[in-house]
Design a protein around this motif. Sequence first.
Motif, PDB file in Angstrom:
ATOM      1  N   UNK A 192     -25.193  14.847 -27.349  1.00 46.52           N
ATOM      2  CA  UNK A 192     -24.342  14.015 -26.509  1.00 46.52           C
ATOM      3  C   UNK A 192     -24.231  12.600 -27.041  1.00 46.52           C
ATOM      4  N   UNK A 193     -25.353  12.069 -27.563  1.00 45.36           N
ATOM      5  CA  UNK A 193     -25.311  10.743 -28.181  1.00 45.36           C
ATOM      6  C   UNK A 193     -24.422  10.752 -29.414  1.00 45.36           C
ATOM      7  N   UNK A 194     -24.556  11.783 -30.247  1.00 47.35           N
ATOM      8  CA  UNK A 194     -23.741  11.893 -31.463  1.00 47.35           C
ATOM      9  C   UNK A 194     -22.251  11.940 -31.124  1.00 47.35           C
ATOM     10  N   UNK A 195     -21.900  12.641 -30.058  1.00 43.51           N
ATOM     11  CA  UNK A 195     -20.499  12.873 -29.696  1.00 43.51           C
ATOM     12  C   UNK A 195     -19.980  11.854 -28.679  1.00 43.51           C
ATOM     13  N   UNK A 196     -20.684  10.755 -28.476  1.00 38.29           N
ATOM     14  CA  UNK A 196     -20.377   9.830 -27.374  1.00 38.29           C
ATOM     15  C   UNK A 196     -18.969   9.268 -27.431  1.00 38.29           C
ATOM     16  N   UNK A 197     -18.384   9.127 -28.599  1.00 35.28           N
ATOM     17  CA  UNK A 197     -17.078   8.482 -28.718  1.00 35.28           C
ATOM     18  C   UNK A 197     -15.908   9.470 -28.733  1.00 35.28           C
ATOM     19  N   UNK A 198     -16.196  10.731 -28.524  1.00 37.71           N
ATOM     20  CA  UNK A 198     -15.135  11.744 -28.592  1.00 37.71           C
ATOM     21  C   UNK A 198     -14.602  12.103 -27.212  1.00 37.71           C
ATOM     22  N   UNK A 199     -13.380  12.615 -27.203  1.00 42.86           N
ATOM     23  CA  UNK A 199     -12.706  12.983 -25.959  1.00 42.86           C
ATOM     24  C   UNK A 199     -13.242  14.320 -25.428  1.00 42.86           C
ATOM     25  N   UNK A 200     -13.027  14.585 -24.125  1.00 43.31           N
ATOM     26  CA  UNK A 200     -13.542  15.823 -23.535  1.00 43.31           C
ATOM     27  C   UNK A 200     -13.128  17.091 -24.277  1.00 43.31           C
ATOM     28  N   UNK A 201     -11.888  17.138 -24.782  1.00 43.08           N
ATOM     29  CA  UNK A 201     -11.462  18.344 -25.500  1.00 43.08           C
ATOM     30  C   UNK A 201     -12.246  18.526 -26.803  1.00 43.08           C
ATOM     31  N   UNK A 202     -12.645  17.414 -27.428  1.00 43.91           N
ATOM     32  CA  UNK A 202     -13.466  17.506 -28.634  1.00 43.91           C
ATOM     33  C   UNK A 202     -14.869  18.008 -28.288  1.00 43.91           C
ATOM     34  N   UNK A 203     -15.398  17.532 -27.173  1.00 45.66           N
ATOM     35  CA  UNK A 203     -16.715  17.995 -26.729  1.00 45.66           C
ATOM     36  C   UNK A 203     -16.681  19.495 -26.480  1.00 45.66           C
ATOM     37  N   UNK A 204     -15.604  19.961 -25.854  1.00 44.61           N
ATOM     38  CA  UNK A 204     -15.465  21.400 -25.593  1.00 44.61           C
ATOM     39  C   UNK A 204     -15.455  22.192 -26.893  1.00 44.61           C
ATOM     40  N   UNK A 205     -14.734  21.686 -27.881  1.00 42.46           N
ATOM     41  CA  UNK A 205     -14.690  22.356 -29.180  1.00 42.46           C
ATOM     42  C   UNK A 205     -16.076  22.383 -29.829  1.00 42.46           C
ATOM     43  N   UNK A 206     -16.774  21.260 -29.795  1.00 41.81           N
ATOM     44  CA  UNK A 206     -18.114  21.187 -30.380  1.00 41.81           C
ATOM     45  C   UNK A 206     -19.072  22.166 -29.694  1.00 41.81           C
ATOM     46  N   UNK A 207     -19.003  22.223 -28.371  1.00 45.43           N
ATOM     47  CA  UNK A 207     -19.869  23.148 -27.632  1.00 45.43           C
ATOM     48  C   UNK A 207     -19.558  24.597 -27.981  1.00 45.43           C
ATOM     49  N   UNK A 208     -18.278  24.893 -28.150  1.00 42.94           N
ATOM     50  CA  UNK A 208     -17.893  26.257 -28.519  1.00 42.94           C
ATOM     51  C   UNK A 208     -18.417  26.609 -29.917  1.00 42.94           C
ATOM     52  N   UNK A 209     -18.356  25.670 -30.838  1.00 42.21           N
ATOM     53  CA  UNK A 209     -18.886  25.899 -32.181  1.00 42.21           C
ATOM     54  C   UNK A 209     -20.393  26.128 -32.143  1.00 42.21           C
ATOM     55  N   UNK A 210     -21.097  25.315 -31.395  1.00 43.12           N
ATOM     56  CA  UNK A 210     -22.550  25.442 -31.315  1.00 43.12           C
ATOM     57  C   UNK A 210     -22.972  26.773 -30.691  1.00 43.12           C
ATOM     58  N   UNK A 211     -22.188  27.253 -29.755  1.00 44.25           N
ATOM     59  CA  UNK A 211     -22.528  28.495 -29.055  1.00 44.25           C
ATOM     60  C   UNK A 211     -22.475  29.721 -29.950  1.00 44.25           C
ATOM     61  N   UNK A 212     -21.935  29.579 -31.159  1.00 46.02           N
ATOM     62  CA  UNK A 212     -21.926  30.701 -32.104  1.00 46.02           C
ATOM     63  C   UNK A 212     -23.342  31.088 -32.531  1.00 46.02           C
ATOM     64  N   UNK A 213     -24.266  30.139 -32.465  1.00 48.40           N
ATOM     65  CA  UNK A 213     -25.677  30.419 -32.784  1.00 48.40           C
ATOM     66  C   UNK A 213     -26.520  29.747 -31.707  1.00 48.40           C
ATOM     67  N   UNK A 214     -26.666  30.378 -30.551  1.00 52.02           N
ATOM     68  CA  UNK A 214     -27.244  29.684 -29.392  1.00 52.02           C
ATOM     69  C   UNK A 214     -28.756  29.539 -29.386  1.00 52.02           C
ATOM     70  N   UNK A 215     -29.484  30.386 -30.126  1.00 54.65           N
ATOM     71  CA  UNK A 215     -30.935  30.491 -29.977  1.00 54.65           C
ATOM     72  C   UNK A 215     -31.650  29.889 -31.183  1.00 54.65           C
ATOM     73  N   UNK A 216     -32.370  28.787 -30.975  1.00 54.11           N
ATOM     74  CA  UNK A 216     -33.039  28.091 -32.078  1.00 54.11           C
ATOM     75  C   UNK A 216     -34.194  28.884 -32.663  1.00 54.11           C
ATOM     76  N   UNK A 217     -34.823  29.724 -31.877  1.00 58.17           N
ATOM     77  CA  UNK A 217     -36.008  30.450 -32.344  1.00 58.17           C
ATOM     78  C   UNK A 217     -35.622  31.701 -33.113  1.00 58.17           C
TER      79      UNK A 217
END
Length: 396
Positions: free
Chosen positions: A216-241
């Motif tokens: 959230x700190x990294x993405x602080x300057x981006x618009x909500x639609x960009x945040x949605x895109x970033x979250x969707x990208x991250x969800x491709x590999x959801x489990x750190x372990x």
Amino acid sequence: MSQVWPYLPARAVNITSLVEFDRLAAEALASHRARGKNWRVHRVDLRERDTVLKSLDLSEALFIDCQYSSQGQQIVQATGGLCMSSGSELPFETGARDLYSADELYSGIRTQTYEHVPDAKIYAYSQQHVAVNGNSDDSALSKTLHDHHIGQALVSAVYEGMFQDTPIIGVMGGHAMNRGTVEYARAVELGRMITRAGYAVATGGGPGAMEAANAGAWLADYEPEDITTALRMLAEAPDAIHQRTGWARTALMVKERFPSQRQSLGVPTWFYGHEPPNLFATGIAKFFTNSIREAILLEQSNGGLVVLPGAAGTVQEIFQDACENYYATGARVVPMVLIGKDYWTKDLPAWPLLQALAKERVMEQKIALVDTAEEAMAFIESMTTLRRRTRHPQGS
């Protein structure tokens, strides 16, 4: 006193023979979870144990210098275990240095799997090279020197570097919060709000809620639609372990697509080395000794503490900080906000005890229980930020 502490978890299960492995595996399989929690398997021949390995949850297990069948290593890694070679060369610096960066800890992750990057190699080394039965081990001194210099680098970053003009808000929460969940998205928004309000985010530096706040700190300057895109990208590999390599690579892709100049802090530990550090913190103070890491993270959170749902570690952080506030004079009490009324009053009822401790003390007016990030920030901003102590030049 054992010389193993504090570099080897006191309740780690050290397995050094096939007989021990078979006994403990049988006990685990007889339970409802079949979990190899905190197993450290050293130099055991597992070439005939594929069936057993497939049946165990090894997400917190480390296998060092073991032998496997052609499929055995893949089986261990598929369930979240780490297969490592201990190596003989010291894989970390012991002299003065800056904070780590994600690029340093994850060097090579674009072309190699996680177990080959420096972070994983240092973890394996820390678990294999320990003092045993009171005998000294040079690696213990090396780890102590490392932690000293990382601590100095963190203090320099706070007083003279990237965080010198920015109050720090610590965000605490569990590592088990997966990407792609509503809770993760809310933690990202919390980190974004903290940063946009002029504070710096500090977390325990791991996955889950910690990664979300740093993201959230990294993405602080981006618009909500960009945040949605970033979250969707991250969800491709959801489990750190269970997806360490893919989990790290997706974070890199998000960072490349959404570059940022925002700074945030992560303070992880190789004591919990099965939890990889997140890549969104721009300054990473990673320690071998967990107690130092916990103390310094809470100590530097002079702007306040926001606590998301978590488990035992998060509860420990609540009351470790509450103890400081309980005995502090009025000017030194730092505000604390717990997010999740049902969670902190019913699931893990830390709030009633926190209230009881705070009653009729200065800290009573500086704790709050809320349900949203907006409420948490409103409470934090209603408080006066604790002024950092003046850091005197050396020799003065």
